[in-house]
Design a protein around this motif. Sequence first.
Motif, PDB file in Angstrom:
ATOM      1  N   ARG A  42      -9.435 -13.463   3.190  1.00 41.84           N
ATOM      2  CA  ARG A  42      -8.049 -13.906   3.062  1.00 41.84           C
ATOM      3  C   ARG A  42      -7.680 -14.066   1.582  1.00 41.84           C
ATOM      4  O   ARG A  42      -6.567 -13.716   1.165  1.00 41.84           O
ATOM      5  CB  ARG A  42      -7.839 -15.223   3.804  1.00 41.84           C
ATOM      6  CG  ARG A  42      -6.417 -15.780   3.687  1.00 41.84           C
ATOM      7  CD  ARG A  42      -5.397 -14.758   4.138  1.00 41.84           C
ATOM      8  NE  ARG A  42      -4.067 -15.113   3.752  1.00 41.84           N
ATOM      9  CZ  ARG A  42      -3.102 -15.447   4.611  1.00 41.84           C
ATOM     10  NH1 ARG A  42      -3.351 -15.485   5.894  1.00 41.84           N
ATOM     11  NH2 ARG A  42      -1.908 -15.724   4.173  1.00 41.84           N
ATOM     12  N   ALA A  43      -8.616 -14.582   0.791  1.00 42.13           N
ATOM     13  CA  ALA A  43      -8.339 -14.749  -0.635  1.00 42.13           C
ATOM     14  C   ALA A  43      -8.107 -13.400  -1.298  1.00 42.13           C
ATOM     15  O   ALA A  43      -7.220 -13.261  -2.154  1.00 42.13           O
ATOM     16  CB  ALA A  43      -9.505 -15.472  -1.303  1.00 42.13           C
ATOM     17  N   ASP A  63      -4.679 -12.265  -0.367  1.00 39.73           N
ATOM     18  CA  ASP A  63      -3.671 -12.985  -1.134  1.00 39.73           C
ATOM     19  C   ASP A  63      -3.508 -12.398  -2.535  1.00 39.73           C
ATOM     20  O   ASP A  63      -2.392 -12.290  -3.054  1.00 39.73           O
ATOM     21  CB  ASP A  63      -4.042 -14.470  -1.229  1.00 39.73           C
ATOM     22  CG  ASP A  63      -3.874 -15.190   0.107  1.00 39.73           C
ATOM     23  OD1 ASP A  63      -3.195 -14.642   0.988  1.00 39.73           O
ATOM     24  OD2 ASP A  63      -4.461 -16.281   0.259  1.00 39.73           O
ATOM     25  N   ARG A  64      -4.639 -12.008  -3.145  1.00 36.84           N
ATOM     26  CA  ARG A  64      -4.564 -11.421  -4.485  1.00 36.84           C
ATOM     27  C   ARG A  64      -3.806 -10.099  -4.460  1.00 36.84           C
ATOM     28  O   ARG A  64      -3.024  -9.798  -5.371  1.00 36.84           O
ATOM     29  CB  ARG A  64      -5.977 -11.214  -5.053  1.00 36.84           C
ATOM     30  CG  ARG A  64      -6.670 -12.509  -5.450  1.00 36.84           C
ATOM     31  CD  ARG A  64      -7.876 -12.234  -6.329  1.00 36.84           C
ATOM     32  NE  ARG A  64      -8.915 -11.489  -5.620  1.00 36.84           N
ATOM     33  CZ  ARG A  64      -9.871 -12.051  -4.901  1.00 36.84           C
ATOM     34  NH1 ARG A  64      -9.922 -13.363  -4.757  1.00 36.84           N
ATOM     35  NH2 ARG A  64     -10.789 -11.303  -4.317  1.00 36.84           N
TER      36      ARG A  64
END
Length: 350
Positions: free
Chosen positions: A306-307, A310-311
């Motif tokens: 997920r991170a 997001d990036r």
Amino acid sequence: MPYESAADPERAAVLAPEILAAAGIDDARAWRVAVTLAGAAPFLAPALIRHADWLGRLAADDLDAARPAADYAARLRATLADVAADDSAGALRRFKYYELARLTVRDLWAAPDDVDATAVVLGELSHLADALLDAALQRALARVAARSGPPRWAGAAGRPAVSPRFVVLGMGKLGGEELNYSSDVDLIYVLESLPCGDGPSDLSPDEYYGRVAREFAALVTRVDADGFLYRIDLDLRPEGQSGPLVVPSEMLADYYDVWAATWEKAAFMKARPVAGDHAFGWRVIRALDPMIYRSSMDYAGVAAIRAMKDRVEQAVERSGGAFNVKVGSGGIRDIEFVAQALQLLHVGNA
């Protein structure tokens, strides 16, 4: 055939007559093929004009039938058997663009909502790449052997001589058998880790196969009047651009066991052998399964995916925030993230 049926009628009206005139053909099926390609894939028009026999071959070809992967390899072998050694690289490029024209017509003649037909075409584009990359690798191996000697090293501690196995792994769209018309090919070069002594031209196996990899890349990426085979992207190899060109199999296993980020493990789920020693390639991939699909995988891995997502979305926003079908919210990458997270979570416990 009326030009209005073409994707770009004005462009088809200009290019289709040139293609037909070069081929010296004037029949309904040839017209349909020429108009289809001229209107939707004008980059193929110069090849059809330069190779005057292609339009007739396409018109006579079974454009409704999918070619199995083995068929591409067999047809390419037959093609290369009839050309001089110094023209083999050109023959690879000509083979690619003829088959690309054939696949383009098949794709455009299918019903727009026929999702299964699209999946078959993507698979064929990948299998075409497999055949071309493997043929290019065989030529690269032969050229390096002619200059430096055969890839054979003295065995360690007086054991018999050894020839390490070598494979090109396909990643990304190629690995997933979903290559599109303009995709790069994401590759990792993997060399079997074997203890050995002296070898050809005082080269270590890493150095020797580094030469093979560079010769292979030159064949695949070279551009001439017949175009090129593929752009190569090696960024998915361990440590990316700073990593070794050719990765020893033991190093590959250590990297995915200790250092690989979650996104790298997710990317490796699509890996498959595309050129070289396929049996060795599958052995490498299966040996890495415990590192990719951890039995103790928890939701921290999903958070890492997920991170990364997001990036990507933040990068899209910084570029202006326009909708992007690949990396934007609700786009292709979103679907991939969901599938990858579920695989990483559950396959290790299956």
